[in-house]
Design an enzyme around this catalytic site. Structure first.
Site, PDB file in Angstrom:
ATOM      1  N   ASP A  48       0.860  -1.184   0.000  1.00 27.95           N
ATOM      2  CA  ASP A  48       0.000   0.000   0.000  1.00 27.95           C
ATOM      3  C   ASP A  48       0.895   1.232   0.000  1.00 27.95           C
ATOM      4  O   ASP A  48       1.966   1.216   0.602  1.00 27.95           O
ATOM      5  CB  ASP A  48      -0.904   0.023   1.222  1.00 27.95           C
ATOM      6  CG  ASP A  48      -1.932   1.132   1.092  1.00 27.95           C
ATOM      7  OD1 ASP A  48      -2.842   0.991   0.259  1.00 27.95           O
ATOM      8  OD2 ASP A  48      -1.795   2.152   1.779  1.00 27.95           O
ATOM      9  N   HIS A  64      -5.340   5.118   6.647  1.00 25.23           N
ATOM     10  CA  HIS A  64      -4.692   5.912   5.613  1.00 25.23           C
ATOM     11  C   HIS A  64      -3.203   6.026   5.891  1.00 25.23           C
ATOM     12  O   HIS A  64      -2.581   7.018   5.527  1.00 25.23           O
ATOM     13  CB  HIS A  64      -5.338   7.297   5.448  1.00 25.23           C
ATOM     14  CG  HIS A  64      -6.724   7.216   4.890  1.00 25.23           C
ATOM     15  ND1 HIS A  64      -6.990   6.744   3.638  1.00 25.23           N
ATOM     16  CD2 HIS A  64      -7.921   7.513   5.425  1.00 25.23           C
ATOM     17  CE1 HIS A  64      -8.283   6.766   3.416  1.00 25.23           C
ATOM     18  NE2 HIS A  64      -8.880   7.215   4.485  1.00 25.23           N
ATOM     19  N   ASP A  68      -2.778  -0.306   6.334  1.00 24.17           N
ATOM     20  CA  ASP A  68      -3.560  -0.691   5.158  1.00 24.17           C
ATOM     21  C   ASP A  68      -3.051  -2.016   4.584  1.00 24.17           C
ATOM     22  O   ASP A  68      -3.827  -2.896   4.198  1.00 24.17           O
ATOM     23  CB  ASP A  68      -3.503   0.405   4.079  1.00 24.17           C
ATOM     24  CG  ASP A  68      -4.299   1.639   4.498  1.00 24.17           C
ATOM     25  OD1 ASP A  68      -4.689   1.715   5.678  1.00 24.17           O
ATOM     26  OD2 ASP A  68      -4.527   2.517   3.657  1.00 24.17           O
TER      27      ASP A  68
END
Ligand code: SF4
Length: 969
Positions: free
Chosen positions: A46, A181, A186
């Site tokens: 990510d 975030h 993530d």
């Protein structure tokens, strides 16, 4: 471990079969313990970035995990210096600021490091094209040796009954680490959710995964390997058969059809009995815990009962908080059960239909003593046609885009997990073309010749259940389509509730509108025949080659049809080029899109000449296409059952051409005084959305003749259909005024909320008039002060998009520096997403156009201030308004434009107070409301009696004091 069912339930689409919901609930536990034998090492990645565009933005963080099955083997993490400041909104979202990136490697070095970490392993990311785009741009494509696999695709097709596939929502639903975030969290969430998805895939019917893995042979699809591994893992893979799969899922509905009330002596429960249902121990009382009796609700139920009993119609305005849906559902259900007939409920928005189907009707069923059946019924095009889906899936070739393969696969898994439902319930971003190819349609349904007909088919299954349902919930569009077709689409229902009735006239007009469009015509002709790109006629040719016997006449007819189609397609482009040129005869409004009413002056002007002559040629050519096509349909019928599919598809396309031809000839002739004619134009040369429109001017006459004449009782209801106490605008619009005296009643029920205490209305008294130069700067200053005073939760509803854009450009950066976030309705963000974002964050404020509030339900503190910059009069360029003014003179303004605007302002006010505890204020920044005679009509229609007239500065400080968000210490 089982997941928190409340969280999961939030994300499971209402109406999901219980066994499917239970299987989803067990996935998290299975994901922790299941070991799939085939699993190689993979890397979950990510990234965080400064924005969405790899060409303009840059990576600021990369996190990855290397895993083999459930075992984590290694981790990778680096911050990345993007070589530019981190935008404020990204810092707000991620917590990453410039200081955290000082001294970090640049994007190229960081991405190359990550590529080294990944080695030859496959890389998995959620919406992988985003991560791949940034990482390969930074490090070069060659650095990455493994496949890039998209977990979002797997989530869509493995969990088709979820309403959201965002990583954050999946994590909530299945109890994973909640993504923050930040890349590390993530990636961790993704690693777990990937295993949830694999378990979900394994739970699909035998053979289906193998079938999906073989879709579009030859097409590049990185997910194919994972699917093939899961399919290969089952001991024996049976052949997939969609019909068998549906047979396992669907239980036949044996309920008997109800009666047609036409010719029946219907009886009705006495009004007192219905009123008693609205006591704590009555049906309504039993529906909800903490039920409170409301006089208005009981009065509305009485009015519905009396109308049903006397065979009359009613227009009922029920203010917010009356509980109008229960007020009509209870008498409707009692009436339907007593007489063994259906009562129809038509809504404008899906959100109200869903509320009825998934909330109020189940509660009503539980509270009733007798079994009540209900169903939702939509237009044909809302249901998947399984015959088309099967064939579409089998014809996907090497050139099929990944998104089409995933959508097809998702439709197949959804069909396996859904007894009933429709395409709207699926979480798919449809292209219009793809949806048309898979959706059911009247002309190409093969009925008894189809192997899914009737019980396994979504459409016919829903229609059958409608015939035996006491309450049939449908939408305005289908109701009025049935009216226009003189019946046959819906079961014969004689008693209707038309909810959200303020939109009924416009929806009925839509259904009566004839149109021919550039895109629509080009698409349907291409679907028939397009040199080098296939089409139905090409499919017929292929079948002819493999079918025994002499093609003879069929081939000759095919060639003639292809020629006619090719010429028609050329004429379409040519016609709409000239149509676009007509944009030059009207004043430039500054917008790309505009409507141009076709007046007699336009028809006499030079540029109309080529439109009329090429349009005439096109009409003749389309007639030839229809003639050839119909003859082909007959020949294919005779050619045998193997031509059944192309014959049905051809019939469907011909029907679309016939509709377009009807629109084209209506506009070209312009003969009927019952219509208003206009062009929808887009001035941009590369946009082909022009349409020729013929819209019915007086919808009321048609409804009087076609709807009221065949219905016993129709109840129109809404929170806003009267302008003040005056129903005449509504009554005229839907045609109630054409009925005999006594044929209808009107009733206005005040809201159950205490508006004088819950809401305040402000009209600043120092604003320039909207038509003057000083207005925009006054508005800018007012909005600045109001937004600062409120600190969020403010919705400004513009009538003019240019004003909105201009003021946003000025105010957004300024407010941002003072801690107030402003978002704007615009291209690229769906209304739903914008609405969800606004409702989720009290600190946000929103600029939107006035149409935004349709279906907008903002309970609580997420909406506390609505600003209306200008009174919501319709566009002066609206062809309908122009035509009315030409025919009826100045009186048209008072008859249509004024009441429509008054009702719109009431709707804006109604958005503020959605529960007894809501408070809020409405600011009307248009001083015409104070200085013009008609201003009284607007003020009188508002539910608040005391209007506060202060200076702009005092308005802002007063609303800040009474309604603003408390400032952080
Ligand atoms: S019955 Fe008609 S709509 Fe249903 S699957 Fe068959 S062809 Fe499609």
């Amino acid at each position: 471990m089982r997941v928190d069912c409340a969280e999961l339930t939030r994300f499971i689409v209402p109406g999901t079969d219980s066994d499917v919901a239970e299987a989803y609930a067990a996935l998290a536990e299975r994901a922790r313990t299941t070991v799939f034998g085939f699993e190689d090492e993979v890397v979950f990645v990510d990234i965080e970035t400064t924005g969405f565009d790899p060409d303009r933005d840059a990576i600021i963080e990369i996190a990855a995990l290397r895993a083999k099955g459930p075992e984590m083997l290694d981790r990778f993490h680096t911050m990345v210096d993007p070589g530019r400041p981190v935008p404020l909104e990204i810092t707000k979202l991620t917590g990453i600021d410039d200081a955290m990136l000082a001294g970090a490697p640049g994007p190229e070095a960081a991405a190359t490091d990550f590529a080294r970490f990944a080695g030859g392993a496959d890389i998995i990311a959620h919406n992988v094209s985003f991560d791949r785009g940034f990482l390969t741009r930074a490090a070069g494509t060659a650095c990455f040796r493994g496949e890039w696999i998209d977990s979002l695709q797997l989530s869509l097709l493995a969990l088709p009954r979820l309403s959201s596939h965002r990583l954050h929502d999946l994590a909530l639903a299945f109890g994973a680490t909640i993504p923050t975030h930040r890349a590390t969290e993530d990636a961790e969430a993704l690693a777990f959710l990937w295993r949830v998805m694999l378990c979900a895939l394994e739970g699909l019917p035998p053979g289906l995964v193998a079938h999906i893995a073989q879709l579009a042979p030859g097409a590049e699809w990185p997910l194919r390997g994972t699917l093939a591994h899961i399919a290969g893992g089952s001991k024996r893979v049976p052949t997939f058969d969609l019909k068998e799969t549906r047979r396992h899922r669907v239980t036949a509905d044996k309920a008997e059809s109800l009666l047609d009330a036409e010719g029946l002596e219907c009886s009705c429960p006495p009004a007192e009995e219905i009123v008693s249902e609205f006591e704590a121990d009555g049906i309504a009382g039993r529906m909800y815990q903490g039920f409170e009796r409301r006089d208005e609700q009981a009065r509305m139920a009485t009015a519905v009962t009396e109308a049903f009993a006397s065979g009359t119609h009613a227009a009922i305005e029920a203010g917010t908080g009356v509980g109008k849906s229960v007020a009509y559902l209870v008498p409707a259900a009692r009436f339907a059960l007593e007489n063994k007939v259906s009562v129809g409920v038509a809504t404008k928005t899906n959100s109200l239909a869903d509320q009825l189907i998934y909330s109020e009707l189940p509660a009503l069923c539980e509270a009733m003593d007798e079994p009540l059946r209900y169903v939702s019924l939509k237009g044909y095009e809302h249901y998947p046609c399984l015959r088309k889906l099967e064939r579409f899936a089998s014809e996907l070739g090497a050139d099929a885009p990944e998104c089409t393969i995933v959508t097809t696969a998702t439709l197949l898994t959804w069909s396996a997990q859904s007894s009933w439902g429709d395409l709207d319930a699926m979480n798919i971003h449809w292209s219009r073309e793809l949806r048309t190819q898979i959706a059911a349609a009247i002309p190409d349904c093969t009925h008894k010749r189809c192997r899914f007909f009737p019980n396994l088919c979504y459409l016919h299954g829903a229609r059958r259940r409608a015939a035996s349902s006491h309450i049939v919930v449908t939408n305005h569009a289908l109701l009025f389509r049935d009216v226009v077709a003189s019946g046959g689409i819906l079961p014969p229902i004689r008693h209707w509730i038309v909810d959200e009735a303020h939109a009924a006239e416009a929806e009925a007009r839509d259904q009566l509108t004839l149109a021919a469009g550039h895109m629509e015509l080009a698409a349907v002709l291409t679907a028939l025949h397009s040199r080098g790109r296939g089409g139905i006629l090409e499919a017929v040719r292929r079948k002819m080659r493999s079918a025994p016997g002499e093609p003879g006449t069929l081939l000759a007819e095919l060639v003639a049809a292809e020629e006619a189609i090719t010429t028609a397609a050329t004429l379409v482009n040519s016609l709409f080029d000239f149509v676009k040129d007509l944009g030059t005869v009207v004043a430039d409004t500054g917008y790309d899109q505009c409507d141009v009413r076709i007046t007699s002056q336009i028809r006499e002007a030079g540029p109309w000449g080529p439109v009329a002559s090429i349009g005439g040629s096109l009409a003749r050519k389309l007639e030839a296409v229809l003639e050839r096509g119909r003859s082909l349909v007959t020949l294919l019928e005779q050619a045998g059952p193997e031509f059944g599919d192309p014959r049905a598809d051809l019939a469907g396309l011909l029907s679309r051409i016939a509709d377009q031809l009807e629109g084209l000839t209506a506009v070209l002739s312009g003969e009927s005084a019952e219509y208003v004619y206009w062009l929808e134009l887009d001035r941009r040369r590369n946009v082909a959305t022009e349409r020729l429109i013929a819209a019915r001017l007086d919808v009321g006459q048609v409804l009087a003749e076609e709807f009221f004449s065949r219905s016993h009782s129709i109840i129109f209801t809404s929170a806003t259909i009267a302008a003040g106490d005056d129903f005449s605008h509504f009554v005229r619009g839907v045609g109630l005024d054409r009925l005999d005296e006594g044929a209808y009643t009107t009733l206005r029920l005040e809201s159950s909320y205490d508006f004088d205490n819950q809401m305040a209305v402000f009209v600043p008294n120092d604003m320039a008039m909207p038509s003057t130069n000083g207005y925009l700067s006054d508005l800018e200053s007012l909005l600045r002060q109001v937004h600062l005073a409120m600190g969020g939760s403010t919705l400004t509803l513009f009538t003019n998009r240019r004003d909105m854009d201009r003021l946003y450009q000025v105010l957004e950066p300024e407010l941002e520096t003072q801690g107030v976030s402003l978002i704007i309705q615009g291209k690229g963000v769906s209304r739903k997403r914008l609405r969800d974002e606004f409702l989720a964050d009290e600190a946000l404020s929103l600029f939107a156009t006035k149409s935004f509030w349709e279906g907008f339900d903002a309970k609580g503190d997420t909406l506390r201030c609505v600003v209306v910059p200008r009174l919501p009069f319709g566009r002066p360029t609206d062809p309908l308004a122009q035509e009315r003014e030409e025919r009826e003179g100045r009186a048209a303004w008072a008859r249509y434009a004024l009441p429509e605007a008054v009702i719109e302002l009431k709707q804006a006010a109604g958005r503020l107070i959605r529960s007894k505890s809501d408070t809020g204020c409405l600011v009307i920044a248009d001083s015409r409301v104070l200085h013009k005679g008609y201003g009284r009509d607007f003020l009188a229609a508002l539910p608040v009696k005391d209007i506060e007239r202060l200076s702009s500065a005092d308005t802002a400080s007063e609303i800040g004091r009474r309604f603003g968000r408390p400032k952080p210490d």
